[in-house]
Design an enzyme around this catalytic site. Structure first.
Site, PDB file in Angstrom:
ATOM      1  N   LYS A  21     -14.881  64.493  50.403  1.00  0.00           N
ATOM      2  CA  LYS A  21     -16.079  63.928  51.311  1.00  0.00           C
ATOM      3  C   LYS A  21     -16.201  62.578  50.592  1.00  0.00           C
ATOM      4  CE  LYS A  21     -16.835  67.479  53.790  1.00  0.00           C
ATOM      5  NZ  LYS A  21     -16.916  67.389  55.202  1.00  0.00           N
ATOM      6  N   ASP A  69     -12.612  62.906  54.279  1.00  0.00           N
ATOM      7  CA  ASP A  69     -13.269  63.317  55.440  1.00  0.00           C
ATOM      8  C   ASP A  69     -14.829  62.319  55.107  1.00  0.00           C
ATOM      9  OD1 ASP A  69     -14.723  64.261  57.611  1.00  0.00           O
ATOM     10  OD2 ASP A  69     -14.883  66.270  56.722  1.00  0.00           O
ATOM     11  N   GLU A 106     -10.220  61.793  58.146  1.00  0.00           N
ATOM     12  CA  GLU A 106     -10.963  62.510  59.010  1.00  0.00           C
ATOM     13  C   GLU A 106     -12.192  61.848  59.400  1.00  0.00           C
ATOM     14  OE1 GLU A 106     -11.056  66.920  58.266  1.00  0.00           O
ATOM     15  OE2 GLU A 106     -12.836  66.995  58.861  1.00  0.00           O
ATOM     16  N   GLU A 128     -13.423  67.853  65.424  1.00  0.00           N
ATOM     17  CA  GLU A 128     -14.197  69.020  65.304  1.00  0.00           C
ATOM     18  C   GLU A 128     -15.599  69.049  66.105  1.00  0.00           C
ATOM     19  OE1 GLU A 128     -15.285  67.873  60.803  1.00  0.00           O
ATOM     20  OE2 GLU A 128     -16.801  68.714  61.322  1.00  0.00           O
ATOM     21  N   ASP A 180     -11.940  72.976  66.534  1.00  0.00           N
ATOM     22  CA  ASP A 180     -12.435  74.117  65.659  1.00  0.00           C
ATOM     23  C   ASP A 180     -12.548  75.367  66.810  1.00  0.00           C
ATOM     24  OD1 ASP A 180     -14.521  75.902  64.730  1.00  0.00           O
ATOM     25  OD2 ASP A 180     -14.912  74.364  63.131  1.00  0.00           O
ATOM     26  N   HIS A 230      -9.650  72.642  62.673  1.00  0.00           N
ATOM     27  CA  HIS A 230     -10.719  72.706  61.893  1.00  0.00           C
ATOM     28  C   HIS A 230     -11.567  73.830  61.614  1.00  0.00           C
ATOM     29  CE1 HIS A 230     -14.984  72.195  60.812  1.00  0.00           C
ATOM     30  NE2 HIS A 230     -14.726  70.916  60.059  1.00  0.00           N
ATOM     31  N   GLU A 239      -7.635  74.743  56.622  1.00  0.00           N
ATOM     32  CA  GLU A 239      -8.770  74.456  55.821  1.00  0.00           C
ATOM     33  C   GLU A 239      -9.558  75.536  55.265  1.00  0.00           C
ATOM     34  OE1 GLU A 239     -11.894  71.983  57.856  1.00  0.00           O
ATOM     35  OE2 GLU A 239     -12.640  71.545  55.876  1.00  0.00           O
TER      36      GLU A 239
HETATM   37 CA    CA Z   1     -14.923  67.255  58.773  1.00  0.00          CA
END
Ligand code: CA
Length: 388
Positions: A174, A203, A229, A255, A278, A305, A342
């Site tokens: 992240k 991300d 991302e 996503e 997703d 995702h 993922e």
């Molecule tokens: Ca994400």
């Protein structure tokens, strides 16, 4: 075979001292909306809708609107049911909880369709290209005391090393909560810890505006980041195009997008190098097949995702099984041209404890189940334990 009952389950796990942050918010709990569909011959299918938003609106869409329309229907017609439900809700439900509810229903109907003929979903979808999928660890979130940078950097070394020790070849981290300079410090520590051969992904959870994202892309380039991302908010299509054109790292996103129509705008609009639908959000397996064809025809890779319970991970495995290498080579390589899965590594009993046979990592990859439907059995006692 007819649909006899449709039951909503809202699962919740408070995280307590395991609370973590993305760029957007603290995550004080894990939650999942699950749907259980049972047929008149006792066949049971499971689906999941949404990723971390509140489960109540999704449950309301299923319980009040969708379920009454489907009781008595043939569950082995998920594509027809998808189109009928979408046509019914077009005027009020093109995005958000309604499509997340349709996603859960679609996943459960494909699960039942597979069980009805004794075949895994990947076979119903036309055949898998691989029997295992390279996984990337999603980890290295921010702790609640994220402003203590020295402490945070020490903890990152331990956490990043643990993923390498577990056999992961890819790690997603992240960014976007701290300043670009502080996040570059974090990423530098992680790169140093994992060495040059582990793929590093980032991300931002749409935490930057386009100008900052472009600058961040240039700052990250020496760290060999493989994709960037959600650099900017999902509605900012012009921002996506700017980031894609002006930053050196491939851009991933999707996503927060829904159905083939949302992905048409993302993909045909030139916003991303990698589309990340997703399954529990975009409209289930049925929508995924639309998005895959769309992405492929525009030269965009599809890497779904997944951040939900064991059901969402099982569904993603079935879907990714049927994604061809893009483009084809005689030696497809994870993330370069073969899709990856993922595998979120933060505390989540709904992911780790829900399935009778947990999905586990083997040499950096997860095996695709061969059993009928989703290929997994649900532990009812775990559903009961975390139901709210
Ligand atoms: Ca994400």
């Amino acid at each position: 075979m007819k649909i006899a009952s449709i039951t909503s389950h809202r699962l919740r796990v408070p995280l307590g001292d395991k609370t973590f942050y993305s760029s957007q918010a603290a995550f004080p709990e894990r939650n999942s909306y699950l749907v259980r569909i049972e047929t008149d011959d006792g066949t049971v299918g499971w689906g999941e809708g949404g990723q971390y938003g509140p489960a109540e609106p999704v449950a309301a869409c299923v319980d009040s609107v969708i379920a009454p329309r489907l009781i008595g229907r043939d569950p082995t017609e998920p594509v027809r049911i998808w189109e009928e439900l979408y046509a019914f809700s077009r005027d009020f439900g093109q995005r958000g909880p309604y499509i997340e509810a349709m996603s859960a229903i679609d996943i459960a109907l494909w699960d039942i369709s597979g069980k009805a003929v004794g075949l895994p979903i990947w076979k119903l979808l036309g055949g898998r290209f691989r029997d295992r999928i390279a996984a990337y660890a999603t980890g290295c979130y921010y702790p609640p005391d994220f402003d203590d940078l020295p402490k945070l950097l020490r903890a990152l070394e331990v956490e990043a090393a643990s993923y390498v020790d577990s056999g992961f070849g890819l790690l997603k981290v992240k960014i976007g909560l701290l300043s670009p300079k502080q996040d570059i410090e974090r990423l530098s520590v992680i790169r140093e810890t994992i060495g040059p051969d582990i793929g590093l992904l980032v991300d931002a959870n749409h935490g930057y505006n386009a100008g900052t994202a472009v600058r961040m892309g240039h700052l990250m380039e020496p760290l060999d980041v493989r994709f960037f991302e959600e650099p900017v908010p999902p509605e900012d299509r012009d921002g996506y195009r700017k980031v894609r054109a002006e930053n050196p790292i491939p851009v991933a996103g999707g996503e927060c997008d829904f159905t083939r129509y949302g992905f048409r705008d993302l993909i045909a609009g030139g916003c991303v190098d990698i589309a990340q639908p997703d399954l529990a959000v975009c409209g289930g397996f049925t929508a995924m097949t639309h998005i895959l064809a769309l992405a492929n025809s525009f030269g965009v890779a599809t890497v779904p995702h997944v951040w939900g319970s064991g059901i969402a991970v099982a569904a993603a495995l079935q879907a990714i099984a049927v994604i061809p290498a893009f483009p084809h080579t005689a030696n497809a390589l994870p993330l370069f041209n073969a899709p990856v899965i993922e595998f979120d590594r933060k505390h989540n009993p709904l992911r780790d404890d829900l399935l009778e046979a947990p999905l586990t990592l083997e040499d950096g990859a997860i095996l695709i189940p061969d059993g009928p439907g989703l290929g997994v059995n649900i532990r009812d006692e775990i559903v009961a334990q975390y139901s709210s």
